[in-house]
Design a protein around this motif. Sequence first.
Motif, PDB file in Angstrom:
ATOM      1  N   VAL A 368      13.360   6.263  22.535  1.00  0.00           N
ATOM      2  CA  VAL A 368      12.826   5.020  21.955  1.00  0.00           C
ATOM      3  C   VAL A 368      11.306   5.003  22.071  1.00  0.00           C
ATOM      4  CG1 VAL A 368      12.724   2.515  22.224  1.00  0.00           C
ATOM      5  CG2 VAL A 368      14.930   3.689  22.335  1.00  0.00           C
ATOM      6  N   PHE A 369      10.804   5.457  23.204  1.00  0.00           N
ATOM      7  CA  PHE A 369       9.355   5.526  23.413  1.00  0.00           C
ATOM      8  C   PHE A 369       8.690   6.372  22.329  1.00  0.00           C
ATOM      9  CE2 PHE A 369       5.703   7.787  25.174  1.00  0.00           C
ATOM     10  CZ  PHE A 369       4.925   6.753  25.674  1.00  0.00           C
ATOM     11  N   LEU A 370       9.262   7.552  22.064  1.00  0.00           N
ATOM     12  CA  LEU A 370       8.700   8.437  21.037  1.00  0.00           C
ATOM     13  C   LEU A 370       8.816   7.821  19.646  1.00  0.00           C
ATOM     14  CD1 LEU A 370       9.935  11.969  22.178  1.00  0.00           C
ATOM     15  CD2 LEU A 370       7.717  10.892  22.592  1.00  0.00           C
ATOM     16  N   GLN A 371       9.894   7.134  19.395  1.00  0.00           N
ATOM     17  CA  GLN A 371      10.071   6.510  18.082  1.00  0.00           C
ATOM     18  C   GLN A 371       9.066   5.383  17.868  1.00  0.00           C
ATOM     19  OE1 GLN A 371      11.661   7.816  15.866  1.00  0.00           O
ATOM     20  NE2 GLN A 371      13.507   8.823  16.591  1.00  0.00           N
ATOM     21  N   ILE A 372       8.723   4.662  18.944  1.00  0.00           N
ATOM     22  CA  ILE A 372       7.707   3.615  18.824  1.00  0.00           C
ATOM     23  C   ILE A 372       6.353   4.238  18.478  1.00  0.00           C
ATOM     24  CG2 ILE A 372       6.410   1.875  20.108  1.00  0.00           C
ATOM     25  CD1 ILE A 372       8.991   1.274  21.647  1.00  0.00           C
ATOM     26  N   ALA A 373       6.030   5.360  19.136  1.00  0.00           N
ATOM     27  CA  ALA A 373       4.777   6.054  18.818  1.00  0.00           C
ATOM     28  C   ALA A 373       4.775   6.527  17.369  1.00  0.00           C
ATOM     29  CB  ALA A 373       4.578   7.233  19.767  1.00  0.00           C
ATOM     30  N   GLN A 374       5.915   7.059  16.904  1.00  0.00           N
ATOM     31  CA  GLN A 374       6.014   7.505  15.523  1.00  0.00           C
ATOM     32  C   GLN A 374       5.860   6.335  14.556  1.00  0.00           C
ATOM     33  OE1 GLN A 374       7.036  11.023  14.080  1.00  0.00           O
ATOM     34  NE2 GLN A 374       5.768   9.795  12.723  1.00  0.00           N
ATOM     35  N   ALA A 375       6.500   5.219  14.865  1.00  0.00           N
ATOM     36  CA  ALA A 375       6.413   4.045  13.996  1.00  0.00           C
ATOM     37  C   ALA A 375       4.973   3.536  13.905  1.00  0.00           C
ATOM     38  CB  ALA A 375       7.334   2.941  14.518  1.00  0.00           C
ATOM     39  N   LYS A 376       4.278   3.532  15.029  1.00  0.00           N
ATOM     40  CA  LYS A 376       2.878   3.088  15.009  1.00  0.00           C
ATOM     41  C   LYS A 376       2.021   4.051  14.197  1.00  0.00           C
ATOM     42  CE  LYS A 376      -0.788   1.129  17.874  1.00  0.00           C
ATOM     43  NZ  LYS A 376      -1.798   1.393  16.862  1.00  0.00           N
ATOM     44  N   ALA A 377       2.321   5.335  14.293  1.00  0.00           N
ATOM     45  CA  ALA A 377       1.570   6.317  13.509  1.00  0.00           C
ATOM     46  C   ALA A 377       1.755   6.067  12.015  1.00  0.00           C
ATOM     47  CB  ALA A 377       2.018   7.735  13.870  1.00  0.00           C
ATOM     48  N   PHE A 378       2.994   5.810  11.594  1.00  0.00           N
ATOM     49  CA  PHE A 378       3.249   5.482  10.186  1.00  0.00           C
ATOM     50  C   PHE A 378       2.483   4.221   9.782  1.00  0.00           C
ATOM     51  CE2 PHE A 378       7.409   7.926  10.431  1.00  0.00           C
ATOM     52  CZ  PHE A 378       7.032   8.877   9.498  1.00  0.00           C
ATOM     53  N   TRP A 379       2.524   3.205  10.648  1.00  0.00           N
ATOM     54  CA  TRP A 379       1.874   1.933  10.349  1.00  0.00           C
ATOM     55  C   TRP A 379       0.353   2.096  10.226  1.00  0.00           C
ATOM     56  CZ3 TRP A 379       3.377  -2.901   9.010  1.00  0.00           C
ATOM     57  CH2 TRP A 379       2.450  -3.925   9.139  1.00  0.00           C
ATOM     58  N   ASP A 380      -0.249   2.792  11.205  1.00  0.00           N
ATOM     59  CA  ASP A 380      -1.698   2.979  11.201  1.00  0.00           C
ATOM     60  C   ASP A 380      -2.143   3.801   9.996  1.00  0.00           C
ATOM     61  OD1 ASP A 380      -1.828   1.550  13.522  1.00  0.00           O
ATOM     62  OD2 ASP A 380      -2.210   3.267  14.829  1.00  0.00           O
ATOM     63  N   ALA A 381      -1.363   4.830   9.662  1.00  0.00           N
ATOM     64  CA  ALA A 381      -1.721   5.659   8.512  1.00  0.00           C
ATOM     65  C   ALA A 381      -1.599   4.866   7.219  1.00  0.00           C
ATOM     66  CB  ALA A 381      -0.834   6.900   8.464  1.00  0.00           C
ATOM     67  N   ALA A 382      -0.543   4.039   7.113  1.00  0.00           N
ATOM     68  CA  ALA A 382      -0.335   3.255   5.893  1.00  0.00           C
ATOM     69  C   ALA A 382      -1.453   2.249   5.673  1.00  0.00           C
ATOM     70  CB  ALA A 382       1.010   2.537   5.964  1.00  0.00           C
ATOM     71  N   TRP A 383      -1.953   1.669   6.769  1.00  0.00           N
ATOM     72  CA  TRP A 383      -3.018   0.677   6.668  1.00  0.00           C
ATOM     73  C   TRP A 383      -4.402   1.277   6.859  1.00  0.00           C
ATOM     74  CZ3 TRP A 383      -2.199  -4.028   4.747  1.00  0.00           C
ATOM     75  CH2 TRP A 383      -0.877  -4.498   4.725  1.00  0.00           C
ATOM     76  N   ARG A 384      -4.448   2.627   6.948  1.00  0.00           N
ATOM     77  CA  ARG A 384      -5.717   3.373   7.059  1.00  0.00           C
ATOM     78  C   ARG A 384      -6.590   2.857   8.193  1.00  0.00           C
ATOM     79  NH1 ARG A 384      -6.418   6.657   2.729  1.00  0.00           N
ATOM     80  NH2 ARG A 384      -5.102   6.276   0.905  1.00  0.00           N
ATOM     81  N   ARG A 385      -5.961   2.608   9.325  1.00  0.00           N
ATOM     82  CA  ARG A 385      -6.737   2.178  10.490  1.00  0.00           C
ATOM     83  C   ARG A 385      -7.587   3.337  11.006  1.00  0.00           C
ATOM     84  NH1 ARG A 385      -2.810  -1.789  14.096  1.00  0.00           N
ATOM     85  NH2 ARG A 385      -2.636  -3.429  12.525  1.00  0.00           N
ATOM     86  N   GLU A 386      -8.644   2.998  11.704  1.00  0.00           N
ATOM     87  CA  GLU A 386      -9.587   4.011  12.164  1.00  0.00           C
ATOM     88  C   GLU A 386      -8.899   5.051  13.037  1.00  0.00           C
ATOM     89  OE1 GLU A 386     -13.706   4.299  14.846  1.00  0.00           O
ATOM     90  OE2 GLU A 386     -12.708   2.367  14.514  1.00  0.00           O
ATOM     91  N   ARG A 387      -9.220   6.321  12.783  1.00  0.00           N
ATOM     92  CA  ARG A 387      -8.679   7.405  13.604  1.00  0.00           C
ATOM     93  C   ARG A 387      -9.391   7.395  14.964  1.00  0.00           C
ATOM     94  NH1 ARG A 387      -8.794  12.549   9.402  1.00  0.00           N
ATOM     95  NH2 ARG A 387      -8.422  11.378   7.498  1.00  0.00           N
ATOM     96  N   LYS A 388      -8.599   7.502  16.021  1.00  0.00           N
ATOM     97  CA  LYS A 388      -9.205   7.529  17.357  1.00  0.00           C
ATOM     98  C   LYS A 388      -8.581   8.662  18.145  1.00  0.00           C
ATOM     99  CE  LYS A 388     -10.221   2.571  17.618  1.00  0.00           C
ATOM    100  NZ  LYS A 388      -9.993   1.323  18.371  1.00  0.00           N
TER     101      LYS A 388
END
Length: 389
Positions: A368-388
């Motif tokens: 579940v922990f890894l899936q949350i990280a994956q979901a956030k990655a999809f979300w950040d990429a979709a909204w083009r949030r700043e790469r850090k």
Amino acid sequence: MVLSETLRRPPQIDRERPGVGRHRAPKGADGKRDLPAVDPSWLHVTVLVPAHDEEDQIAETITSLHGQRRRPDRIIVIADNCTDATADIARAHGAEVISTAGNRHKKAGALNQVLEELLPLMGSRHAVLVMDADSALDPGFVHHAVLRLATGELAAVGGTFTGKPGGGMVGMFQRNEYARYARDVRRLRGKALVLTGTATLFRALALKEVVRARRAGRLPGRGQVYDVRVLTEDNELTLALLHLRFRILCPAECTLTTEVMETWRDLFNQRLRWKRGALENLTDYGWTRVTLPYWGRQLLSLVGIVVIFAYLGATAWSIAVTGTLTFHPLWVGVTGVFMIERIVTVRSRGGGQMALAALLFVEMIFDVFLQIAQAKAFWDAAWRRERKW
């Protein structure tokens, strides 16, 4: 450039097998590109170890290189904006030390500075081993990697890794995860999708071709080996080599250990960077024959997110509505498959870890922990949030 005087040595004469020319080698029967074959004993291996404040790890890393069955010809530690004793410890253990000059691009920038000076001096019998400063090679790594590269069939040979001790429960989860990854690579006979930064041996000719292709606009990035714009430079370089029709491999004989993240926060940030970086690498390259399996993995990851949260949601709903846990046949089947997969894939870690994996809720925590990280990655990429990083 500041690095030039320290790095430049008289070029060594390229000796190749009789009949092997210095022009671009022809394609193989599979449509992939070959490189000139060389005698393994003639392959000159230069190791580059980018290090930023790695005084606790660098001695072990260099010691593992000195302990190789086939010792490297040159070991260079790239001290990148270090504020600790990394450089002094590296010198004390017999490595050359080069300090970066004004580098603002972290690991990729540090490597580019040195490679810009080294690659022009290298030819068909040169190879470059790039490895993390927190990794330690097993004794046969360089020997087996050189044997594979010398045939000319491969542009790069990567390693499979296990986790170093430490980190408590979060470290244990990572060691199990790495054991599963190594098992998958062995089952595929070394066919891995990524040449990880933990340790990879490259033919110098292949890296020079990457630089030429970037300068000609055939690959993303500036005219350097590593693309400094991305979060996951190792994944991007893998895609670059594959788009140039080179072959890569991670043989079972090339193994090493690497540091694990010791806190959940550090692990989450690491995985978010990996997953976000992989998505953005694919976006840069678009939809190609090479990227098709990578896009497929991203789709499977998205499906995995939906399935696991549907599973947890159905379980919570059952308890909330009925006050008891109702076992629906579909979810019983999913649970059984998940449990068996968790147990079987950690056999290399011993009976204790297999027994622990059988406790579904323990492994589910990490999944579940890894899936949350994956979901956030999809979300950040979709909204083009700043790469850090």
